[in-house]
Design an enzyme around this catalytic site. Structure first.
Site, PDB file in Angstrom:
ATOM      1  N   LYS A  41       2.173  11.453   5.148  1.00  0.00           N
ATOM      2  CA  LYS A  41       2.537  10.170   6.029  1.00  0.00           C
ATOM      3  C   LYS A  41       3.000   9.065   5.289  1.00  0.00           C
ATOM      4  O   LYS A  41       4.197   8.747   5.390  1.00  0.00           O
ATOM      5  CB  LYS A  41       1.507  10.131   7.149  1.00  0.00           C
ATOM      6  N   LYS A  86       0.843  -1.163  -0.045  1.00  0.00           N
ATOM      7  CA  LYS A  86       0.102   0.017  -0.081  1.00  0.00           C
ATOM      8  C   LYS A  86       0.936   1.226   0.163  1.00  0.00           C
ATOM      9  O   LYS A  86       0.523   2.375  -0.801  1.00  0.00           O
ATOM     10  CB  LYS A  86      -0.997  -0.002   1.295  1.00  0.00           C
TER      11      LYS A  86
END
Lengths: 257, 257, 257, 257
Positions: free
Chosen positions: B204, B136
């Site tokens: 992030k 991911k």
């Protein structure tokens, strides 16, 4: 409508053949005459000089290798000019699936629409001369940065223990799926960089796009980083390979000293 | 097969409803009990604690907001664990069009396939626990760099006299056409950054992907430049907007002093 | 030895005055004649045209604002040419502390040494014409990247709770202490960017250095990132301020939309 | 004043010897006892444990290889703590030319000043614990970016036909002259990277400085590009060489496939 064609390279030949097949009258000129033979066999006429073609035809399309060649082929007197770089390579040219980025004389654009409808799946009129080339630079700049992002992702997947083929499959199912990743990914994983778009040309377009940004005070840090990666690839002798060879810059390399 | 569901946020609710509609027995648990009502009305059972759900069901799926919540919900004894981050948001969850990135216990993955077949258009088994999250990160890193490349292209088009809407149309016809450009481009040109994926979360993920690259000695100059652009956007107060708001960093800004 | 001087701007005036004070015969020419008065008062002669100066003097030094002005001032016939960009501004010019980067005709360089010894603390002969300008580009490229590194450090210190004045003191005691940090740091912390070297000129030199790298396949990722920061500063309207104003690009900015 | 010393590595040994020579009473402890011999010969006492040293001495200085070692050596009860990273290596430690970046207990700092005056040419009190380490990160970040700028300049000079030794001479006469360029330049041109500060440690500090910037929303594009270059160097197996070996990343490399 009679259409002239100057230059019968890969693109010019495919495009003029496509017009012939769709019932247009076509007159061609090419520096090396023998390249005209196949088109003549399909019904094209030959012009002895660019000027002869231009005088005879309603519109004349020049698909020449460099700007200087294009300029020397044009007879300035009385001419109207439309710049029309195309997006797409050999196969889209044969099947009329090009994207045509026209700019310049609006009336001439409208006159050329019947031919453009055969040659391309879509044509754009982008305003003043220069805008066609600019649009192409912008698209190629985005493409070059995407190729770098893709190369970094493939490398990171591989080095962090994932199967990069799985990454290709996952990418193809998501919001950033695109024909380039799908088409080039498997070849890249086999270190196959047969040139569809040579790296040195991609780097030239990045450089020109950055220069355009410089003129207009547009900071483009990602394009700038991508350009440096393409330069690195050139310094590794990869300039004539496909631009996807920028992938090689991320591999573990030995230093020379 | 009885399936347990821990956590009924946007994703968990859509996914468990989807399973119910496809004939699965479903037992749900949620910290705020009232969120279970709608599912109960469609035939779900309720578990009082995560442990009760886990003990009762063949497999239990946790869709919890943070890792700590997930860990505290799991009863370690005798359990088998499968990490399975999903790609896709609310609508794909409702329609069973998620992409499921599973990693961990292979036999458990195989046991979960009937449910995964309903929930996703495709599921992957990626090996050891951690690989789902890594995959991911890699995808989101590529996505973040692409968004920067796209933003730079839109800005360059606009400032060099092109119509950025034409750029969107040209892009959509070519080799780098992708759902993200098509979906977000028009909104970006209206300065509309309603958050589908908040910029601070994208940043992030870029940071974590760069850290993963650091561990594995993978240079990623384009991701690094993209990360700095997202940080710049955060410093401009755009962290809670959609990650496409990185577009704002390229606009003409006033300096403060 | 009789020395000619074409161009009496800030630099040319200071340099010719310095030669006069050290006993050289000096003949000057300037487009605006009145600028010659002060030098005449100190003993200089006046030439009516550049050609007159060049014919009369052993060597003639041109300190002109742009290459076109320089070229039009030179009489090509029989002339020997030495390119000699200088490093240093007004004060070093007055005190003979310039660094002279000469390239071109070696014999002419040797003939000019007595004058160069007065004008500079050091002169270099760098080979063929063009090398003087190249050397200046390389130095300015390093300087521009250093200014960005310095700006990032000052910003990071400030935003992470350190006193940036302490950082200046610590830097000045260590291995990277240099006159630029010491000279410009305190002014930057007061948002004072009085132009000693305008940012737009620094950015032009970065751009030209990157182009030189491009020609020679030299990847320069840090210079490229620095160049984008200078472009950002230009887009903020800081082009006419000192190049240290790139510091402003790192501050917290408001977005416009 | 009696000073304790925990850890007699290169730095600890040089510093404690320096204190002894300047009339201080010194008690030392080291994990490997034999390293204490030379100091004992010059008048030092030995402590059997860190606690024994700390109890006996007015102040105790710990120069230990890693934070865990440092923490396990400290007796928490009743202690006051001052963080004091130093800038400078072996030779400045021997000659009392360190720069001391102290932070923590202000009264303890004042008590330590007599020792700091011997050990360093300058000591700073920077506020709360953590600020000493932060200051060091900021300085090293600037240094790392400067080393990249320098490497790019040397490479560009060489590949564009200049003599890089001339560049060193020109740099040393100008506004960006600094001890690092002067000290490391000639060795770099001989591919000599004997480690004074290992590249892997420099890269770690760049990474940590970037993380500090991330926490505080400070974009640092030049540091980010520099960090990627250091990562590239690590991937080339240069992590244990001097950080100036980042120069190697710019050379013409062969690709592997």
């Amino acid at each position: 409508m009679e259409v002239g064609f100057l230059g019968l390279g890969i693109m010019g030949k495919a495009m003029s053949m496509n017009l012939l097949k769709n019932g247009f009258k076509v007159t061609v000129w090419n520096r090396t005459l023998s390249k005209c033979n196949e088109l003549v066999a399909h019904g094209a006429s030959i012009g002895k000089t660019p000027a002869e073609v231009i005088n005879k035809c309603t519109i004349t399309i020049a698909m020449l290798s460099d700007p200087a060649a294009a300029l020397s082929a044009i007879t300035s007197k009385g001419g109207r000019f439309l710049e029309a770089p195309v997006s797409g390579s050999k196969q889209p040219a044969e099947t009329g699936q090009l994207v045509i980025l026209a700019a310049g004389d609006k009336a001439l654009y409208e006159a050329a629409i019947p031919a453009f409808d055969i040659l391309g799946k879509k044509s754009f009129f982008l305003g003043q001369v220069g805008n066609g080339a600019k649009m192409k630079l912008v698209v190629n700049m985005i493409m070059g940065s995407m190729m770098n992002a893709f190369s970094e992702g493939l490398t990171l997947a591989d080095r962090s223990g994932l199967n990069p083929h799985d990454l290709l499959d996952v990418l193809d199912l998501g919001a950033i799926a695109n024909p380039m990743f799908k088409g080039k990914g498997p070849a890249m994983l086999q270190n196959n960089y047969s040139p569809a778009f040579p790296l040195k040309h991609q780097q030239k377009d990045m450089r020109l796009a950055l220069a355009l940004g410089d003129e207009n005070s547009v900071p483009m840090p990602v394009a700038a980083a991508s350009n440096e990666a393409f330069k690195k690839a050139r310094s590794m002798g990869l300039g004539d390979m496909d631009f996807s060879a920028v992938f090689e810059t991320l591999k573990v390399l030995k230093h020379s000293s």
